[in-house]
Design a protein around this motif. Sequence first.
Motif, PDB file in Angstrom:
ATOM      1  N   GLU A 136      42.038  40.706  61.450  1.00 13.95           N
ATOM      2  CA  GLU A 136      42.382  41.449  60.273  1.00 13.95           C
ATOM      3  C   GLU A 136      43.607  42.481  60.297  1.00 13.95           C
ATOM      4  O   GLU A 136      43.665  42.832  61.529  1.00 13.95           O
ATOM      5  CB  GLU A 136      41.090  42.368  60.047  1.00 13.95           C
ATOM      6  CG  GLU A 136      39.906  41.451  59.481  1.00 13.95           C
ATOM      7  CD  GLU A 136      38.505  42.244  59.529  1.00 13.95           C
ATOM      8  OE1 GLU A 136      38.157  42.533  58.100  1.00 13.95           O
ATOM      9  OE2 GLU A 136      38.378  42.961  60.266  1.00 13.95           O
ATOM     10  N   PRO A 137      44.298  42.698  59.532  1.00 10.41           N
ATOM     11  CA  PRO A 137      45.654  43.415  59.395  1.00 10.41           C
ATOM     12  C   PRO A 137      45.271  44.988  59.545  1.00 10.41           C
ATOM     13  O   PRO A 137      44.055  45.325  59.407  1.00 10.41           O
ATOM     14  CB  PRO A 137      46.240  43.126  58.017  1.00 10.41           C
ATOM     15  CG  PRO A 137      45.543  42.126  57.248  1.00 10.41           C
ATOM     16  CD  PRO A 137      43.982  41.874  58.000  1.00 10.41           C
ATOM     17  N   LEU A 138      46.274  45.489  60.064  1.00 14.13           N
ATOM     18  CA  LEU A 138      46.050  47.249  60.308  1.00 14.13           C
ATOM     19  C   LEU A 138      46.978  47.576  59.133  1.00 14.13           C
ATOM     20  O   LEU A 138      48.123  47.438  59.191  1.00 14.13           O
ATOM     21  CB  LEU A 138      46.700  47.464  61.782  1.00 14.13           C
ATOM     22  CG  LEU A 138      47.006  48.873  62.010  1.00 14.13           C
ATOM     23  CD1 LEU A 138      45.626  49.700  61.673  1.00 14.13           C
ATOM     24  CD2 LEU A 138      47.708  49.191  63.278  1.00 14.13           C
TER      25      LEU A 138
ATOM     26  N   SER B   1      43.508  47.388  41.445  1.00 16.69           N
ATOM     27  CA  SER B   1      44.564  46.579  40.874  1.00 16.69           C
ATOM     28  C   SER B   1      44.648  45.218  41.334  1.00 16.69           C
ATOM     29  O   SER B   1      43.998  44.763  42.309  1.00 16.69           O
ATOM     30  CB  SER B   1      45.996  47.108  40.972  1.00 16.69           C
ATOM     31  OG  SER B   1      46.653  46.895  42.225  1.00 16.69           O
ATOM     32  N   GLU B   2      45.336  44.232  40.757  1.00 12.14           N
ATOM     33  CA  GLU B   2      45.423  42.904  41.194  1.00 12.14           C
ATOM     34  C   GLU B   2      46.174  42.713  42.537  1.00 12.14           C
ATOM     35  O   GLU B   2      46.228  41.799  43.140  1.00 12.14           O
ATOM     36  CB  GLU B   2      46.151  42.001  40.126  1.00 12.14           C
ATOM     37  CG  GLU B   2      47.424  42.490  39.729  1.00 12.14           C
ATOM     38  CD  GLU B   2      48.169  41.658  38.778  1.00 12.14           C
ATOM     39  OE1 GLU B   2      47.949  40.259  38.803  1.00 12.14           O
ATOM     40  OE2 GLU B   2      48.726  42.044  37.799  1.00 12.14           O
ATOM     41  N   TYR B   3      46.860  43.907  42.821  1.00  6.41           N
ATOM     42  CA  TYR B   3      47.819  43.531  43.929  1.00  6.41           C
ATOM     43  C   TYR B   3      47.155  43.768  45.343  1.00  6.41           C
ATOM     44  O   TYR B   3      47.665  43.427  46.300  1.00  6.41           O
ATOM     45  CB  TYR B   3      48.883  44.753  43.916  1.00  6.41           C
ATOM     46  CG  TYR B   3      49.623  44.890  42.600  1.00  6.41           C
ATOM     47  CD1 TYR B   3      50.650  43.680  42.266  1.00  6.41           C
ATOM     48  CD2 TYR B   3      49.708  45.953  41.671  1.00  6.41           C
ATOM     49  CE1 TYR B   3      51.354  44.022  40.989  1.00  6.41           C
ATOM     50  CE2 TYR B   3      50.338  45.849  40.491  1.00  6.41           C
ATOM     51  CZ  TYR B   3      51.081  44.938  40.118  1.00  6.41           C
ATOM     52  OH  TYR B   3      51.851  44.837  39.054  1.00  6.41           O
ATOM     53  N   TRP B   4      46.004  44.422  45.332  1.00  9.53           N
ATOM     54  CA  TRP B   4      45.258  44.777  46.670  1.00  9.53           C
ATOM     55  C   TRP B   4      44.887  43.586  47.407  1.00  9.53           C
ATOM     56  O   TRP B   4      44.910  43.594  48.416  1.00  9.53           O
ATOM     57  CB  TRP B   4      44.058  45.531  46.336  1.00  9.53           C
ATOM     58  CG  TRP B   4      43.126  46.183  47.311  1.00  9.53           C
ATOM     59  CD1 TRP B   4      41.951  45.702  47.850  1.00  9.53           C
ATOM     60  CD2 TRP B   4      43.652  47.226  48.277  1.00  9.53           C
ATOM     61  NE1 TRP B   4      41.864  46.388  49.191  1.00  9.53           N
ATOM     62  CE2 TRP B   4      42.729  47.400  49.269  1.00  9.53           C
ATOM     63  CE3 TRP B   4      44.858  47.832  48.428  1.00  9.53           C
ATOM     64  CZ2 TRP B   4      42.798  48.060  50.633  1.00  9.53           C
ATOM     65  CZ3 TRP B   4      45.045  48.576  49.333  1.00  9.53           C
ATOM     66  CH2 TRP B   4      44.027  48.992  50.326  1.00  9.53           C
ATOM     67  N   LYS B   5      44.692  42.244  46.870  1.00 11.72           N
ATOM     68  CA  LYS B   5      44.310  41.178  47.381  1.00 11.72           C
ATOM     69  C   LYS B   5      45.294  40.736  48.220  1.00 11.72           C
ATOM     70  O   LYS B   5      45.058  39.971  49.178  1.00 11.72           O
ATOM     71  CB  LYS B   5      43.733  40.128  46.220  1.00 11.72           C
ATOM     72  CG  LYS B   5      44.989  39.482  45.425  1.00 11.72           C
ATOM     73  CD  LYS B   5      44.482  38.411  44.486  1.00 11.72           C
ATOM     74  CE  LYS B   5      45.706  37.998  43.748  1.00 11.72           C
ATOM     75  NZ  LYS B   5      46.207  38.993  42.644  1.00 11.72           N
ATOM     76  N   ASN B   6      46.603  41.225  47.974  1.00  9.55           N
ATOM     77  CA  ASN B   6      47.798  40.686  48.813  1.00  9.55           C
ATOM     78  C   ASN B   6      47.875  41.637  50.037  1.00  9.55           C
ATOM     79  O   ASN B   6      48.728  41.361  50.876  1.00  9.55           O
ATOM     80  CB  ASN B   6      48.930  40.779  48.125  1.00  9.55           C
ATOM     81  CG  ASN B   6      49.055  39.793  46.782  1.00  9.55           C
ATOM     82  OD1 ASN B   6      48.372  38.582  47.071  1.00  9.55           O
ATOM     83  ND2 ASN B   6      49.414  39.952  45.704  1.00  9.55           N
ATOM     84  N   LEU B   7      47.298  42.794  49.865  1.00  6.56           N
ATOM     85  CA  LEU B   7      46.998  43.585  51.112  1.00  6.56           C
ATOM     86  C   LEU B   7      45.731  43.564  51.927  1.00  6.56           C
ATOM     87  O   LEU B   7      45.988  43.085  53.183  1.00  6.56           O
ATOM     88  CB  LEU B   7      47.561  44.985  50.509  1.00  6.56           C
ATOM     89  CG  LEU B   7      48.490  45.343  49.755  1.00  6.56           C
ATOM     90  CD1 LEU B   7      48.762  46.619  49.164  1.00  6.56           C
ATOM     91  CD2 LEU B   7      49.999  45.333  50.813  1.00  6.56           C
ATOM     92  N   LYS B   8      44.798  44.171  51.335  1.00  6.10           N
ATOM     93  CA  LYS B   8      43.335  44.051  51.903  1.00  6.10           C
ATOM     94  C   LYS B   8      43.484  44.081  53.433  1.00  6.10           C
ATOM     95  O   LYS B   8      43.159  43.215  54.055  1.00  6.10           O
ATOM     96  CB  LYS B   8      42.811  42.819  51.619  1.00  6.10           C
ATOM     97  CG  LYS B   8      41.282  42.892  50.934  1.00  6.10           C
ATOM     98  CD  LYS B   8      40.862  41.462  50.528  1.00  6.10           C
ATOM     99  CE  LYS B   8      39.504  41.830  50.263  1.00  6.10           C
ATOM    100  NZ  LYS B   8      38.639  40.610  49.673  1.00  6.10           N
TER     101      LYS B   8
END
Length: 477
Positions: free
Chosen positions: A93-95, A179-186
């Motif tokens: 999982e990303p940091l 927002s819709e952008y969060w799925k690309n960060l998460k």
Amino acid sequence: MTKKYAVFLIFMLTTVFAAAQKTAWADIEKTAETHLENLLAINTSQPDGNELGSVRYIYKVLNDYNIDWEIYQPEKNRASISAVIKGSDHKKEPLMLLSHLDTVSPGTDWTKMPFKATVEDGKIYGLGSSDDKNNTAIYLTLITWLKKNNITPERDIIFLATADEEAGSVKGLKWLINSEYWKNLKPGFALNEGGSVILEDGKPPVVFVEAATKMYMDIKITAYGAAGHSSDVGGGNNNAVYNLTQALSKIEKLKMPYELTPFVKNFFRSVLPAQDEDAKTTINIMLSGTPAESVMAADIAAEDPFFKTQLQDTLTPTVLTSGAEANVTAGEASAILNCRLLPSTNPDVFVQRITKLFEGDDTILIEVLDKPDFPFPQPSSGADELFTSITKAANTVFENPSVLLGMTPASSDSEFLRRAGVTTYGIGAPANGVDEGRPHSPDEYIEEDSFSKQLQFFFNSVYNFTVPNEPISNYIE
């Protein structure tokens, strides 16, 4: 030249070349300080924010290192920015490295220029120097250093600098998560502001790692009275200001219950070794005495302001309002009570404790202005690789530190990350305990030595977690 000497020469040149690739901590600190000074020169104070100016500075730096970035802009001039260093293992999982770009308003009591870095007597003055442009400068230095040295972490590292944290993040992280952008960060893990390193003469450093925040809540109390001419002393028996001060006195005397949750007990066990004998006795009774003994001990422990924040809900009058003319008796007077609630406190029950004081009193009205969502995220446990990496970094940077998990009485964007299921810790810079120059105060500053130690602490924490099989000393000397 014989083959033997040729091989030896190649080995020596390779060794010299490898050594030449190392970066000195002093050079990294200089880069970070430059970023901090440049960010301080950009006015991102509330209520306007205007974080887009800082975002432009950041993406120009990222462009110099060919690091891709993305801007999130809910409205004109309000913006956040992210950049990602891709990891080799997509199963990990990303940091996220989170900071915020906005600051509070400077107010009128500054003697330095709030929107210009002033380096004086070993201190860097400027609005945001310790909240939170120091973190932004460090994270920007860190990801560009990783890129420059072609270091591939095992997991993605996400740098996110957000807008609007000081005003509730409705145009920043809170907006972004919804927002819709969060799925690309998460991310799965995150580092944020909130912690500190406490330095006291003759004592080992205490590295306070924030694993929880208290809930933020605003309550308005309004007292009513007789309005009229100030010379009419007959109205003095029903004066709104007097009624308000009496009501505030009642609230001041209201004793909030103590909450000794497992997390709070672990906190006090962690601080026990650093206490004197009397404090140790008090804490031991609080942790293991009978219920009555525990309450008595908690009363004593709560005399320490910070210990009080760990044990109880608190409320503080912050804004008082009444008449506008000296010769007129106002018909009402009000106060805003800023409340900080423990993660286990039900806000409705808390408000009921306040309103119960004034049952049957028609001159007093209680209103909730800002109520937290409940249930509230519970503390991170410390039983994970990120906290282990933070502890290792603390032992590398500081001499014989005590590392402990605690709860900060302030609120931050960590709440929204924890609500989104992200394991989040707050770490910070060393502090010497003085009152002046702190966040939200005039002439805010960070000491250059503290900034240096903070940078090394952050670098080591992130590196330990994302590049666990190669020492950072291979790259930095």
